[in-house]
Design a protein around this motif. Structure first.
Motif, PDB file in Angstrom:
ATOM      1  N   THR A  40       1.023  -1.176  -0.044  1.00 26.99           N
ATOM      2  CA  THR A  40       0.082   0.102  -0.048  1.00 26.99           C
ATOM      3  C   THR A  40       0.941   1.132   0.048  1.00 26.99           C
ATOM      4  N   ALA A  41       0.190   2.268  -0.334  1.00 26.12           N
ATOM      5  CA  ALA A  41       0.952   3.555  -0.119  1.00 26.12           C
ATOM      6  C   ALA A  41       1.395   4.119   0.987  1.00 26.12           C
ATOM      7  N   THR A  42       0.631   3.597   1.956  1.00 32.88           N
ATOM      8  CA  THR A  42       0.833   4.129   3.332  1.00 32.88           C
ATOM      9  C   THR A  42       0.693   3.073   4.221  1.00 32.88           C
ATOM     10  N   ASN A  43       1.445   3.085   5.431  1.00 31.67           N
ATOM     11  CA  ASN A  43       1.140   2.225   6.302  1.00 31.67           C
ATOM     12  C   ASN A  43       1.195   2.935   7.739  1.00 31.67           C
ATOM     13  N   PRO A  44       0.022   3.455   8.166  1.00 32.14           N
ATOM     14  CA  PRO A  44      -0.214   4.273   9.344  1.00 32.14           C
ATOM     15  C   PRO A  44       0.398   3.333  10.725  1.00 32.14           C
ATOM     16  N   VAL A  45       0.946   4.398  11.444  1.00 39.20           N
ATOM     17  CA  VAL A  45       1.282   3.945  12.940  1.00 39.20           C
ATOM     18  C   VAL A  45       0.505   4.771  13.717  1.00 39.20           C
ATOM     19  N   PHE A  46      -0.192   3.764  14.787  1.00 37.40           N
ATOM     20  CA  PHE A  46      -1.010   4.247  15.851  1.00 37.40           C
ATOM     21  C   PHE A  46      -0.448   4.044  17.097  1.00 37.40           C
ATOM     22  N   VAL A  47      -0.663   5.055  18.012  1.00 36.09           N
ATOM     23  CA  VAL A  47      -0.160   4.890  19.373  1.00 36.09           C
ATOM     24  C   VAL A  47      -1.495   4.462  20.433  1.00 36.09           C
ATOM     25  N   LEU A  48      -1.267   3.447  20.998  1.00 33.81           N
ATOM     26  CA  LEU A  48      -2.325   2.612  21.815  1.00 33.81           C
ATOM     27  C   LEU A  48      -2.281   2.470  23.243  1.00 33.81           C
ATOM     28  N   LYS A  89       2.208   8.507   9.005  1.00 33.56           N
ATOM     29  CA  LYS A  89       2.045   7.834   7.951  1.00 33.56           C
ATOM     30  C   LYS A  89       2.642   6.676   7.583  1.00 33.56           C
ATOM     31  N   SER A  90       3.734   6.439   8.399  1.00 34.83           N
ATOM     32  CA  SER A  90       4.737   5.641   8.083  1.00 34.83           C
ATOM     33  C   SER A  90       5.445   5.083   9.062  1.00 34.83           C
ATOM     34  N   PHE A  91       6.567   3.959   8.973  1.00 34.59           N
ATOM     35  CA  PHE A  91       7.458   3.777  10.014  1.00 34.59           C
ATOM     36  C   PHE A  91       8.427   4.709  10.083  1.00 34.59           C
ATOM     37  N   THR A  92       8.831   5.295   8.846  1.00 35.43           N
ATOM     38  CA  THR A  92       9.798   6.323   8.599  1.00 35.43           C
ATOM     39  C   THR A  92       9.372   7.553   9.389  1.00 35.43           C
ATOM     40  N   GLU A  93       8.157   7.939   9.363  1.00 34.64           N
ATOM     41  CA  GLU A  93       7.469   9.156  10.017  1.00 34.64           C
ATOM     42  C   GLU A  93       7.573   8.679  11.415  1.00 34.64           C
ATOM     43  N   PHE A  94       7.113   7.642  11.928  1.00 31.09           N
ATOM     44  CA  PHE A  94       7.246   7.287  13.218  1.00 31.09           C
ATOM     45  C   PHE A  94       8.464   7.695  14.007  1.00 31.09           C
ATOM     46  N   LEU A  95       9.757   7.021  13.101  1.00 33.46           N
ATOM     47  CA  LEU A  95      11.107   7.114  13.640  1.00 33.46           C
ATOM     48  C   LEU A  95      11.499   8.726  13.714  1.00 33.46           C
ATOM     49  N   ALA A  96      11.233   9.476  12.752  1.00 35.82           N
ATOM     50  CA  ALA A  96      11.211  10.829  12.962  1.00 35.82           C
ATOM     51  C   ALA A  96      10.675  11.646  14.258  1.00 35.82           C
ATOM     52  N   LEU A  97       9.528  11.016  14.393  1.00 37.19           N
ATOM     53  CA  LEU A  97       8.889  11.407  15.684  1.00 37.19           C
ATOM     54  C   LEU A  97       9.625  11.111  17.331  1.00 37.19           C
ATOM     55  N   TYR A  98       9.871   9.719  16.892  1.00 36.98           N
ATOM     56  CA  TYR A  98      10.813   9.229  18.115  1.00 36.98           C
ATOM     57  C   TYR A  98      12.094  10.103  18.464  1.00 36.98           C
ATOM     58  N   ARG A  99      12.962  10.266  17.118  1.00 36.70           N
ATOM     59  CA  ARG A  99      13.994  10.935  17.110  1.00 36.70           C
ATOM     60  C   ARG A  99      14.142  12.289  17.704  1.00 36.70           C
ATOM     61  N   ARG A 100      12.801  12.980  17.425  1.00 36.01           N
ATOM     62  CA  ARG A 100      12.759  14.403  18.297  1.00 36.01           C
ATOM     63  C   ARG A 100      11.791  14.335  19.520  1.00 36.01           C
ATOM     64  N   ASP A 101      11.647  13.027  20.087  1.00 31.97           N
ATOM     65  CA  ASP A 101      10.729  12.933  21.008  1.00 31.97           C
ATOM     66  C   ASP A 101       9.452  13.483  21.016  1.00 31.97           C
ATOM     67  N   SER A 102       8.805  13.543  20.180  1.00 35.42           N
ATOM     68  CA  SER A 102       7.551  14.331  19.649  1.00 35.42           C
ATOM     69  C   SER A 102       6.490  13.939  20.725  1.00 35.42           C
ATOM     70  N   PRO A 103       5.668  15.058  21.370  1.00 37.76           N
ATOM     71  CA  PRO A 103       4.849  14.627  22.092  1.00 37.76           C
ATOM     72  C   PRO A 103       3.566  13.821  21.548  1.00 37.76           C
ATOM     73  N   LEU A 104       3.604  13.751  20.261  1.00 36.44           N
ATOM     74  CA  LEU A 104       2.496  12.736  19.605  1.00 36.44           C
ATOM     75  C   LEU A 104       2.746  11.355  20.111  1.00 36.44           C
ATOM     76  N   LEU A 105       3.890  10.990  20.519  1.00 41.68           N
ATOM     77  CA  LEU A 105       4.350   9.577  21.067  1.00 41.68           C
ATOM     78  C   LEU A 105       3.615   9.226  22.164  1.00 41.68           C
ATOM     79  N   TYR A 106       3.234  10.311  22.851  1.00 42.15           N
ATOM     80  CA  TYR A 106       2.539  10.161  24.073  1.00 42.15           C
ATOM     81  C   TYR A 106       1.043  10.432  24.111  1.00 42.15           C
ATOM     82  N   MET A 107       0.725  10.350  22.962  1.00 44.46           N
ATOM     83  CA  MET A 107      -0.978  10.859  22.859  1.00 44.46           C
ATOM     84  C   MET A 107      -1.115  12.226  23.061  1.00 44.46           C
ATOM     85  N   SER A 108      -0.297  12.798  23.118  1.00 43.49           N
ATOM     86  CA  SER A 108      -0.678  14.564  23.139  1.00 43.49           C
ATOM     87  C   SER A 108      -1.494  14.946  21.856  1.00 43.49           C
ATOM     88  N   ASP A 109      -2.165  15.934  22.005  1.00 39.83           N
ATOM     89  CA  ASP A 109      -3.120  16.419  20.947  1.00 39.83           C
ATOM     90  C   ASP A 109      -2.067  17.073  19.820  1.00 39.83           C
TER      91      ASP A 109
END
Length: 166
Positions: A123-131, A141-161
């Motif tokens: 598929t064109a995208t493989n979304p990542v969800f936090v549970l 939208k992808s594992f790559t985008e997830f790693l970028a969030l992880y690298r910068r310790d994004s609040p999105l990783l922790y269910m922030s709005d």
């Protein structure tokens, strides 16, 4: 940052703290996973397993645990009988899309978990969800985008709005 930079950065961070696995996934193991689960792994996830393959069952300094290919499971398989806190088994009743998602990491001993959609066809995208228990939220939208969030310790990783302005 591009995908390879994020993968290499993650590997260096984990190696520095002794949390990177020593065994990477072989092409045969990756093919077997796809065959057994009847899914196509996106190219960025294949590269991750071939280059890093998890944090050896340990938590990094931020308290994330990334699973090896052998530990990746469908959400229903991983959490079907999970009745602790948070009660992840609720996902099977609250999230109609759970059958297509596979858990690949967690934070603070399953306080939060992360899952990626894997389909039978590429598929064109493989979304990542936090549970968290029966709650789920898309964060990448992808594992790559997830790693970028992880690298910068994004609040999105922790269910922030939303992310904080930089």
């Amino acid at each position: 940052m591009d995908e390879q930079d994020n993968l290499l950065w993650s590997k260096q961070q984990w190696r520095h703290t002794g949390t990177v696995t020593l065994e990477t996934a072989s092409a045969a193991e990756i093919a077997r996973f796809s065959q057994v689960h009847q899914v196509q792994l996106p190219a960025d996830l294949v590269r991750y397993f071939a280059l890093v393959n998890g944090t050896a069952g340990t938590y990094d300094k931020e308290f994330f645990c990334f699973y090896s290919l052998a530990e990746v499971q469908a959400v229903a398989e991983r959490f079907g009988d999970y009745h602790g806190a948070p009660k992840y088994s609720d996902l099977l009743h609250t999230w109609s899309e759970h059958p297509t998602f596979y858990a690949f990491a967690d934070y603070m001993i399953h306080s939060l978990a992360y899952a990626i959609r894997l389909d039978a066809q590429t598929t064109a995208t493989n979304p990542v969800f936090v549970l968290c228990g029966g709650i789920y939220r898309p964060i990448a939208k992808s594992f790559t985008e997830f790693l970028a969030l992880y690298r910068r310790d994004s609040p999105l990783l922790y269910m922030s709005d939303e992310e904080l302005a930089e």
